[in-house]
Design a protein around this motif. Structure first.
Motif, short mmCIF file in Angstrom:
data_model
loop_
_atom_site.label_atom_id
_atom_site.label_comp_id
_atom_site.label_asym_id
_atom_site.label_seq_id
_atom_site.Cartn_x
_atom_site.Cartn_y
_atom_site.Cartn_z
N MET A 171 0.84 -1.18 0.00
CA MET A 171 0.00 0.00 0.00
C MET A 171 0.88 1.24 0.00
N HIS A 172 0.45 2.25 -0.74
CA HIS A 172 1.19 3.50 -0.82
C HIS A 172 0.23 4.67 -0.65
N LEU A 173 0.61 5.63 0.18
CA LEU A 173 -0.12 6.88 0.28
C LEU A 173 0.49 7.86 -0.72
N ILE A 174 -0.34 8.39 -1.59
CA ILE A 174 0.13 9.34 -2.59
C ILE A 174 -0.47 10.70 -2.27
N ASP A 175 0.38 11.71 -2.13
CA ASP A 175 -0.07 13.07 -1.82
C ASP A 175 -0.74 13.67 -3.05
N VAL A 176 -2.03 13.94 -2.95
CA VAL A 176 -2.80 14.52 -4.05
C VAL A 176 -3.43 15.85 -3.64
N THR A 177 -2.82 16.51 -2.65
CA THR A 177 -3.37 17.75 -2.11
C THR A 177 -3.59 18.80 -3.19
N ASN A 178 -2.66 18.92 -4.13
CA ASN A 178 -2.78 19.94 -5.18
C ASN A 178 -4.02 19.76 -6.04
N SER A 179 -4.56 18.57 -6.11
CA SER A 179 -5.78 18.32 -6.89
C SER A 179 -7.04 18.70 -6.13
N TYR A 180 -6.91 19.05 -4.87
CA TYR A 180 -8.07 19.37 -4.02
C TYR A 180 -7.92 20.76 -3.41
N LYS A 181 -7.53 21.75 -4.21
CA LYS A 181 -7.30 23.10 -3.71
C LYS A 181 -8.53 23.71 -3.07
N ASP A 182 -9.72 23.48 -3.66
CA ASP A 182 -10.95 24.05 -3.10
C ASP A 182 -11.26 23.45 -1.72
N LEU A 183 -11.09 22.15 -1.58
CA LEU A 183 -11.32 21.49 -0.29
C LEU A 183 -10.36 22.01 0.77
N VAL A 184 -9.09 22.11 0.43
CA VAL A 184 -8.08 22.59 1.37
C VAL A 184 -8.39 24.03 1.77
N HIS A 185 -8.67 24.87 0.79
CA HIS A 185 -8.99 26.27 1.05
C HIS A 185 -10.22 26.39 1.96
N SER A 186 -11.23 25.61 1.68
CA SER A 186 -12.46 25.63 2.48
C SER A 186 -12.18 25.19 3.93
N GLN A 187 -11.43 24.12 4.11
CA GLN A 187 -11.10 23.63 5.46
C GLN A 187 -10.32 24.67 6.25
N LEU A 188 -9.36 25.29 5.61
CA LEU A 188 -8.53 26.27 6.31
C LEU A 188 -9.31 27.53 6.67
N ASN A 189 -10.28 27.90 5.85
CA ASN A 189 -11.03 29.14 6.09
C ASN A 189 -12.26 28.98 6.97
N THR A 190 -12.83 27.78 7.03
CA THR A 190 -14.10 27.62 7.76
C THR A 190 -13.97 26.80 9.04
N THR A 191 -12.81 26.25 9.32
CA THR A 191 -12.62 25.46 10.53
C THR A 191 -11.38 25.96 11.26
N ASN A 192 -11.09 25.37 12.42
CA ASN A 192 -9.94 25.80 13.19
C ASN A 192 -8.67 25.01 12.86
N VAL A 193 -8.67 24.26 11.76
CA VAL A 193 -7.48 23.50 11.38
C VAL A 193 -6.44 24.44 10.78
N ASN A 194 -5.17 24.08 10.97
CA ASN A 194 -4.10 24.89 10.40
C ASN A 194 -3.22 24.09 9.44
N TYR A 195 -3.59 22.83 9.18
CA TYR A 195 -2.83 21.98 8.27
C TYR A 195 -3.77 20.96 7.65
N VAL A 196 -3.74 20.86 6.32
CA VAL A 196 -4.60 19.92 5.61
C VAL A 196 -3.77 19.22 4.53
N LYS A 197 -3.90 17.91 4.45
CA LYS A 197 -3.27 17.12 3.39
C LYS A 197 -4.31 16.12 2.87
N VAL A 198 -4.28 15.85 1.59
CA VAL A 198 -5.16 14.87 0.98
C VAL A 198 -4.29 13.82 0.31
N TYR A 199 -4.61 12.56 0.60
CA TYR A 199 -3.84 11.44 0.06
C TYR A 199 -4.77 10.50 -0.69
#
Length: 93
Positions: free
Chosen positions: A1-29
């Protein structure tokens, strides 16, 4: 099994999480057909595994915990939806 970083493909999700919640770090794999969303705030770490085609397997959950959580024996809370297509892992800091 391999985790592949695909954060760049989910810019809207990352932007939304950072702006609407108290999280300060988001990664999508990608873990094959399973998506893994890792969020971190000052108080907690949250990991969501989601697969629209089948149930998320226990070995996938164990693999993600081992790879993304740096503690030797982490204490976490699992929340599993009825269909087992979404699993949430919550770790207090």
């Amino acid at each position: 099994m391999h985790l592949i970083d695909v954060t760049n493909s989910y810019k809207d999700l990352v932007h939304s999480q950072l702006n609407t919640t108290n999280v300060n770090y988001v990664k999508v794999y990608s873990l094959g057909n399973t998506s893994v969303i890792y969020t971190e705030s000052d108080k907690a770490i949250g990991i969501i595994l989601e697969n629209h085609n089948r149930r998320v397997r226990k070995d996938e959950t164990d693999f993600v915990i081992k790879r993304l959580i740096q503690e030797k024996d982490p204490i976490y809370k699992l929340t599993i939806d009825e269909s087992q297509h979404v699993i949430e892992i919550h770790i207090d800091k």
